[in-house]
Motif scaffolding. Structure first.
Motif, PDB file in Angstrom:
ATOM      1  N   VAL A  38      -5.214  -9.777   2.159  1.00 16.49           N
ATOM      2  CA  VAL A  38      -3.999  -9.163   1.631  1.00 16.49           C
ATOM      3  C   VAL A  38      -3.359  -8.289   2.702  1.00 16.49           C
ATOM      4  CG1 VAL A  38      -3.144  -7.480  -0.063  1.00 16.49           C
ATOM      5  CG2 VAL A  38      -4.808  -9.215  -0.749  1.00 16.49           C
ATOM      6  N   GLU A  39      -2.033  -8.319   2.759  1.00 20.60           N
ATOM      7  CA  GLU A  39      -1.280  -7.438   3.647  1.00 20.60           C
ATOM      8  C   GLU A  39      -0.450  -6.484   2.801  1.00 20.60           C
ATOM      9  OE1 GLU A  39       1.073  -9.651   6.420  1.00 20.60           O
ATOM     10  OE2 GLU A  39      -0.681 -10.375   7.504  1.00 20.60           O
ATOM     11  N   VAL A  40      -0.261  -5.282   3.300  1.00 23.82           N
ATOM     12  CA  VAL A  40       0.593  -4.292   2.653  1.00 23.82           C
ATOM     13  C   VAL A  40       1.684  -3.923   3.655  1.00 23.82           C
ATOM     14  CG1 VAL A  40       0.704  -1.985   1.639  1.00 23.82           C
ATOM     15  CG2 VAL A  40      -1.301  -3.430   1.231  1.00 23.82           C
ATOM     16  N   PHE A  41       2.933  -4.152   3.263  1.00 24.60           N
ATOM     17  CA  PHE A  41       4.080  -3.923   4.155  1.00 24.60           C
ATOM     18  C   PHE A  41       3.938  -4.713   5.454  1.00 24.60           C
ATOM     19  CE2 PHE A  41       3.572   0.193   1.827  1.00 24.60           C
ATOM     20  CZ  PHE A  41       4.665   0.021   0.971  1.00 24.60           C
ATOM     21  N   GLY A  42       3.340  -5.894   5.375  1.00 23.94           N
ATOM     22  CA  GLY A  42       3.169  -6.744   6.541  1.00 23.94           C
ATOM     23  C   GLY A  42       2.022  -6.325   7.458  1.00 23.94           C
ATOM     24  N   VAL A  43       1.206  -5.386   7.013  1.00 25.77           N
ATOM     25  CA  VAL A  43       0.096  -4.888   7.816  1.00 25.77           C
ATOM     26  C   VAL A  43      -1.214  -5.394   7.215  1.00 25.77           C
ATOM     27  CG1 VAL A  43      -1.110  -2.805   8.600  1.00 25.77           C
ATOM     28  CG2 VAL A  43       1.393  -2.824   8.472  1.00 25.77           C
ATOM     29  N   GLY A  44      -2.030  -6.028   8.039  1.00 31.52           N
ATOM     30  CA  GLY A  44      -3.316  -6.535   7.591  1.00 31.52           C
ATOM     31  C   GLY A  44      -4.379  -5.452   7.575  1.00 31.52           C
ATOM     32  N   GLY A  45      -5.509  -5.788   7.008  1.00 33.09           N
ATOM     33  CA  GLY A  45      -6.594  -4.832   6.838  1.00 33.09           C
ATOM     34  C   GLY A  45      -7.128  -4.240   8.130  1.00 33.09           C
ATOM     35  N   ARG A  46      -7.206  -5.067   9.165  1.00 37.24           N
ATOM     36  CA  ARG A  46      -7.750  -4.598  10.445  1.00 37.24           C
ATOM     37  C   ARG A  46      -6.872  -3.506  11.057  1.00 37.24           C
ATOM     38  NH1 ARG A  46      -9.422  -8.870  14.957  1.00 37.24           N
ATOM     39  NH2 ARG A  46     -11.496  -7.999  15.032  1.00 37.24           N
ATOM     40  N   LEU A  47      -5.554  -3.733  11.109  1.00 35.49           N
ATOM     41  CA  LEU A  47      -4.650  -2.720  11.658  1.00 35.49           C
ATOM     42  C   LEU A  47      -4.595  -1.501  10.738  1.00 35.49           C
ATOM     43  CD1 LEU A  47      -2.637  -1.620  13.672  1.00 35.49           C
ATOM     44  CD2 LEU A  47      -0.854  -2.983  12.555  1.00 35.49           C
ATOM     45  N   TRP A  48      -4.539  -1.738   9.432  1.00 39.04           N
ATOM     46  CA  TRP A  48      -4.521  -0.634   8.464  1.00 39.04           C
ATOM     47  C   TRP A  48      -5.711   0.301   8.719  1.00 39.04           C
ATOM     48  CZ3 TRP A  48      -1.492   0.241   3.926  1.00 39.04           C
ATOM     49  CH2 TRP A  48      -2.009   1.189   3.045  1.00 39.04           C
ATOM     50  N   PHE A  49      -6.880  -0.301   8.813  1.00 42.04           N
ATOM     51  CA  PHE A  49      -8.114   0.451   8.990  1.00 42.04           C
ATOM     52  C   PHE A  49      -8.114   1.199  10.324  1.00 42.04           C
ATOM     53  CE2 PHE A  49     -12.517   1.219   9.958  1.00 42.04           C
ATOM     54  CZ  PHE A  49     -13.140   1.421   8.736  1.00 42.04           C
ATOM     55  N   ALA A  50      -7.804   0.493  11.415  1.00 35.26           N
ATOM     56  CA  ALA A  50      -7.834   1.102  12.748  1.00 35.26           C
ATOM     57  C   ALA A  50      -6.805   2.217  12.874  1.00 35.26           C
ATOM     58  CB  ALA A  50      -7.610   0.040  13.825  1.00 35.26           C
ATOM     59  N   ALA A  51      -5.610   2.005  12.342  1.00 35.24           N
ATOM     60  CA  ALA A  51      -4.567   3.028  12.438  1.00 35.24           C
ATOM     61  C   ALA A  51      -4.960   4.273  11.649  1.00 35.24           C
ATOM     62  CB  ALA A  51      -3.232   2.472  11.946  1.00 35.24           C
ATOM     63  N   TYR A  52      -5.439   4.078  10.435  1.00 36.49           N
ATOM     64  CA  TYR A  52      -5.850   5.219   9.625  1.00 36.49           C
ATOM     65  C   TYR A  52      -7.020   5.943  10.295  1.00 36.49           C
ATOM     66  CZ  TYR A  52      -7.271   8.073   5.683  1.00 36.49           C
ATOM     67  OH  TYR A  52      -7.614   9.135   4.881  1.00 36.49           O
ATOM     68  N   SER A  53      -7.952   5.193  10.826  1.00 37.98           N
ATOM     69  CA  SER A  53      -9.101   5.784  11.498  1.00 37.98           C
ATOM     70  C   SER A  53      -8.661   6.639  12.689  1.00 37.98           C
ATOM     71  CB  SER A  53     -10.055   4.689  11.962  1.00 37.98           C
ATOM     72  OG  SER A  53     -11.166   5.252  12.610  1.00 37.98           O
ATOM     73  N   ALA A  54      -7.764   6.123  13.510  1.00 39.40           N
ATOM     74  CA  ALA A  54      -7.282   6.875  14.671  1.00 39.40           C
ATOM     75  C   ALA A  54      -6.562   8.149  14.244  1.00 39.40           C
ATOM     76  CB  ALA A  54      -6.369   5.996  15.526  1.00 39.40           C
ATOM     77  N   VAL A  55      -5.789   8.066  13.178  1.00 44.06           N
ATOM     78  CA  VAL A  55      -5.062   9.244  12.689  1.00 44.06           C
ATOM     79  C   VAL A  55      -6.048  10.307  12.196  1.00 44.06           C
ATOM     80  CG1 VAL A  55      -3.548  10.067  10.837  1.00 44.06           C
ATOM     81  CG2 VAL A  55      -2.907   8.061  12.166  1.00 44.06           C
ATOM     82  N   ILE A  56      -7.016   9.907  11.414  1.00 43.02           N
ATOM     83  CA  ILE A  56      -7.984  10.864  10.878  1.00 43.02           C
ATOM     84  C   ILE A  56      -8.845  11.453  11.993  1.00 43.02           C
ATOM     85  CG2 ILE A  56      -9.976  11.158   9.340  1.00 43.02           C
ATOM     86  CD1 ILE A  56      -7.190  11.007   7.962  1.00 43.02           C
ATOM     87  N   LEU A  57      -9.235  10.640  12.955  1.00 44.91           N
ATOM     88  CA  LEU A  57     -10.000  11.153  14.091  1.00 44.91           C
ATOM     89  C   LEU A  57      -9.177  12.206  14.839  1.00 44.91           C
ATOM     90  CD1 LEU A  57     -12.627  10.968  15.694  1.00 44.91           C
ATOM     91  CD2 LEU A  57     -11.596   9.099  17.012  1.00 44.91           C
ATOM     92  N   SER A  58      -7.897  11.941  15.023  1.00 49.69           N
ATOM     93  CA  SER A  58      -7.020  12.916  15.673  1.00 49.69           C
ATOM     94  C   SER A  58      -6.889  14.186  14.833  1.00 49.69           C
ATOM     95  CB  SER A  58      -5.637  12.313  15.914  1.00 49.69           C
ATOM     96  OG  SER A  58      -5.732  11.258  16.828  1.00 49.69           O
ATOM     97  N   PHE A  59      -6.825  14.023  13.532  1.00 54.44           N
ATOM     98  CA  PHE A  59      -6.748  15.174  12.627  1.00 54.44           C
ATOM     99  C   PHE A  59      -7.996  16.050  12.776  1.00 54.44           C
ATOM    100  CE2 PHE A  59      -8.028  16.893   8.485  1.00 54.44           C
ATOM    101  CZ  PHE A  59      -6.958  17.740   8.225  1.00 54.44           C
ATOM    102  N   LEU A  60      -9.170  15.430  12.806  1.00 50.59           N
ATOM    103  CA  LEU A  60     -10.403  16.198  12.970  1.00 50.59           C
ATOM    104  C   LEU A  60     -10.395  16.964  14.292  1.00 50.59           C
ATOM    105  CD1 LEU A  60     -13.088  13.674  11.667  1.00 50.59           C
ATOM    106  CD2 LEU A  60     -12.074  15.613  10.455  1.00 50.59           C
TER     107      LEU A  60
END
Length: 157
Positions: A38-60
């Motif tokens: 499944v894609e959300v807004f044209g974004v697949g699970g792999r990019l969704w996961f990696a992007a969110y992970s990078a953002v949260i890591l930066s937040f920490l």
């Protein structure tokens, strides 16, 4: 009865604890997206996961930056500031590599580094012990999500 300034640290951090656990949901959603295609807004699970992970890591790491900025007498102040930037850049590089097999292990290593460094550098105020205990637990769950995502990718790509 305690005034607003005298509430226990545990009570003060309940909202933050809840938000920390709720922060796991986008990781789980990314895994499910990858597993189902499944894609959300044209974004697949792999990019969704990696992007969110990078953002949260930066937040920490931003929390380290804030700690270094606000705790001038902290003996590891410079290390916290420098390491926060290095880990953020590492997360960004991992995001750029999201299509490669290196991205998720690199991000997981970033989280492992953060939880290990926090134990050694002690960047946090002692009165927030309960919150940072929760944050450590959530970080281990996030690392587990990375491992699950790696396995999911192996079976879906």
């Amino acid at each position: 009865m305690a005034s607003g300034n005298q509430t226990s640290p545990v009570r003060k951090t309940r909202l933050f604890d809840a938000l920390a656990y709720l922060g796991l949901l986008p990781f789980v959603l990314g895994i499910l997206m990858q597993a189902t295609g499944v894609e959300v807004f044209g974004v697949g699970g792999r990019l969704w996961f990696a992007a969110y992970s990078a953002v949260i890591l930066s937040f920490l790491c931003g929390i380290w930056w804030g700690g270094a900025l606000n705790r001038v007498a902290h003996r590891h102040r410079i290390a916290l500031a420098v390491l926060s930037n290095l880990v953020c850049v590492g997360g960004w590089v991992a995001l750029l590599l999201y299509r490669t097999p290196w991205a998720l292990p690199l991000l997981a290593l970033g989280y492992a580094f953060v939880v290990t460094a926090e134990a050694r550098l002690n960047p946090n105020l002692p009165r927030l012990y309960d919150y940072f205990r929760t944050r450590s637990r959530v970080t281990y769950l996030v690392i587990g999500c990375h491992l699950i995502m790696i396995v999911t990718i192996l079976f879906t790509d």
